[in-house]
Design a protein around this motif. Structure first.
Motif, PDB file in Angstrom:
ATOM      1  N   UNK A 192       0.951  -1.145  -0.106  1.00 28.20           N
ATOM      2  CA  UNK A 192       0.116  -0.057  -0.039  1.00 28.20           C
ATOM      3  C   UNK A 192       0.752   1.224  -0.117  1.00 28.20           C
ATOM      4  N   UNK A 193       1.885   1.264   0.726  1.00 26.20           N
ATOM      5  CA  UNK A 193       2.720   2.520   0.969  1.00 26.20           C
ATOM      6  C   UNK A 193       3.590   2.529  -0.328  1.00 26.20           C
ATOM      7  N   UNK A 194       4.229   1.474  -1.008  1.00 28.00           N
ATOM      8  CA  UNK A 194       5.045   1.187  -1.778  1.00 28.00           C
ATOM      9  C   UNK A 194       4.209   2.033  -3.277  1.00 28.00           C
ATOM     10  N   UNK A 195       3.050   1.449  -3.472  1.00 25.64           N
ATOM     11  CA  UNK A 195       2.358   1.682  -4.607  1.00 25.64           C
ATOM     12  C   UNK A 195       1.975   3.237  -4.661  1.00 25.64           C
ATOM     13  N   UNK A 196       1.473   3.673  -3.414  1.00 24.19           N
ATOM     14  CA  UNK A 196       1.164   5.175  -3.261  1.00 24.19           C
ATOM     15  C   UNK A 196       2.165   5.814  -3.656  1.00 24.19           C
ATOM     16  N   UNK A 197       3.564   5.447  -3.200  1.00 27.47           N
ATOM     17  CA  UNK A 197       4.759   6.426  -3.345  1.00 27.47           C
ATOM     18  C   UNK A 197       5.171   6.399  -4.844  1.00 27.47           C
ATOM     19  N   UNK A 198       5.004   5.038  -5.463  1.00 28.34           N
ATOM     20  CA  UNK A 198       5.351   5.008  -7.303  1.00 28.34           C
ATOM     21  C   UNK A 198       4.104   5.929  -7.842  1.00 28.34           C
ATOM     22  N   UNK A 199       3.005   5.752  -7.353  1.00 24.66           N
ATOM     23  CA  UNK A 199       2.080   6.584  -8.372  1.00 24.66           C
ATOM     24  C   UNK A 199       2.285   7.936  -8.015  1.00 24.66           C
ATOM     25  N   UNK A 200       2.729   8.581  -6.872  1.00 23.69           N
ATOM     26  CA  UNK A 200       2.907  10.009  -6.510  1.00 23.69           C
ATOM     27  C   UNK A 200       4.131  10.361  -7.412  1.00 23.69           C
ATOM     28  N   UNK A 201       5.031   9.444  -7.499  1.00 24.44           N
ATOM     29  CA  UNK A 201       6.331   9.770  -8.404  1.00 24.44           C
ATOM     30  C   UNK A 201       6.074   9.794  -9.884  1.00 24.44           C
ATOM     31  N   UNK A 202       5.122   8.835 -10.283  1.00 22.50           N
ATOM     32  CA  UNK A 202       4.765   8.748 -11.712  1.00 22.50           C
ATOM     33  C   UNK A 202       3.857  10.215 -11.998  1.00 22.50           C
ATOM     34  N   UNK A 203       3.054  10.601 -11.207  1.00 21.48           N
ATOM     35  CA  UNK A 203       2.352  12.040 -11.419  1.00 21.48           C
ATOM     36  C   UNK A 203       3.016  13.072 -11.314  1.00 21.48           C
ATOM     37  N   UNK A 204       4.301  13.077 -10.894  1.00 24.39           N
ATOM     38  CA  UNK A 204       5.104  14.146 -10.641  1.00 24.39           C
ATOM     39  C   UNK A 204       5.906  14.382 -11.927  1.00 24.39           C
ATOM     40  N   UNK A 205       6.223  13.412 -12.563  1.00 25.76           N
ATOM     41  CA  UNK A 205       6.929  13.530 -13.661  1.00 25.76           C
ATOM     42  C   UNK A 205       6.180  14.084 -15.014  1.00 25.76           C
TER      43      UNK A 205
END
Length: 255
Positions: free
Chosen positions: A241-254
């Motif tokens: 849950x934490x990993x996926x949320x982090x990856x999603x936020x990174x993807x959205x910031x690019x």
């Protein structure tokens, strides 16, 4: 479920979902199926690609020895075959070394790299000393305790067993990959590349300390830092849950 050719070596990969691309690159004990908790969560909004590096999973494992220097080409072969551009490469542990090199060599395919629980093999004397000190502490622990928390092992015996079984599908081992970081990029080269770089770590990582990750972020100007409280080295498995949320936020910031 497809095959790409990397200099004649068959590389297995899978493509799921649609949207901005996220490419997941496994660590030394993983392969494409290790990302089951990521694919299920991310494919509704993203194109999610999982890759088996040579010697792992369903990719060609027939060679007499394995050279980690070939791993970036395995990733790029998949990106070329799928004609992926603007990808976020997420490398777990040793997979981050391959992901960073792939991104640096093909900015036409890659917009960002998330170095998960790894410094990506960046060549710097200060960071090398910190990583060596972390490793000296980590080897005092049983291997499983370096990767998963004691609480998870106690409370999730089935998932712990499955985690251990994942590596039995691989032919390549850590002992085969000692030159993985040889000739790694300098900090200056990483910064000059213009790649969006994120250091994604866990505050409870027993392999790579939070202090070392913070120092790498400080030295790599313009990089992002995501340190997750309470997360261990294998956050993708133990706290998806934490990993996926982090990856999603990174993807959205690019961009």
């Amino acid at each position: 479920m497809s095959i790409a050719s990397s200099d004649g070596v068959s590389i297995y990969y899978e493509r799921h979902g649609a949207g901005p691309a996220i490419v997941l690159v496994h660590g030394s004990g993983g392969h494409h199926a290790a990302w089951w908790q990521q694919v299920a969560a991310l494919r509704s909004r993203h194109t999610v690609i999982t890759v088996d590096l040579r010697g792992f999973g369903k990719s060609d494992s027939s060679m007499p020895e394995f050279d980690g220097q070939d791993f970036p080409g395995d990733i790029l072969a998949v990106l070329d075959q799928e004609d992926i551009t603007g990808a976020l490469l997420v490398g777990q542990s040793i997979g981050a070394v391959a992901a960073l090199r792939a991104g640096l060599s093909r900015p036409d395919r890659v917009s960002g790299v998330a170095l998960a629980h790894s410094l990506g093999g960046i060549a710097d004397p200060v960071l090398a000393d910190l990583v060596a000190a972390d490793r000296a502490e980590a080897v005092k622990l049983p291997v499983l305790d370096r990767l998963l928390s004691k609480a998870f092992q106690r409370n999730e015996p089935a998932k712990t067993f499955l985690f251990q079984q994942m590596g039995t599908f691989n032919v390549a081992k850590m002992a085969d990959l000692r030159n993985l970081s040889t000739g790694g990029p300098t900090i200056e080269e990483v910064v000059a590349s213009g790649l969006d770089i994120t250091f994604l770590g866990g505050e409870n990582d027993a392999v790579l300390s939070a202090a070392t990750v913070r120092k790498a972020h400080e030295l790599v100007k313009g990089s992002r830092l995501v340190l997750v409280p309470g997360a261990p080295h294998s956050m993708y498995w133990e706290r998806p849950d934490l990993f996926n949320a982090a990856v999603t936020s990174i993807r959205e910031a690019i961009a």
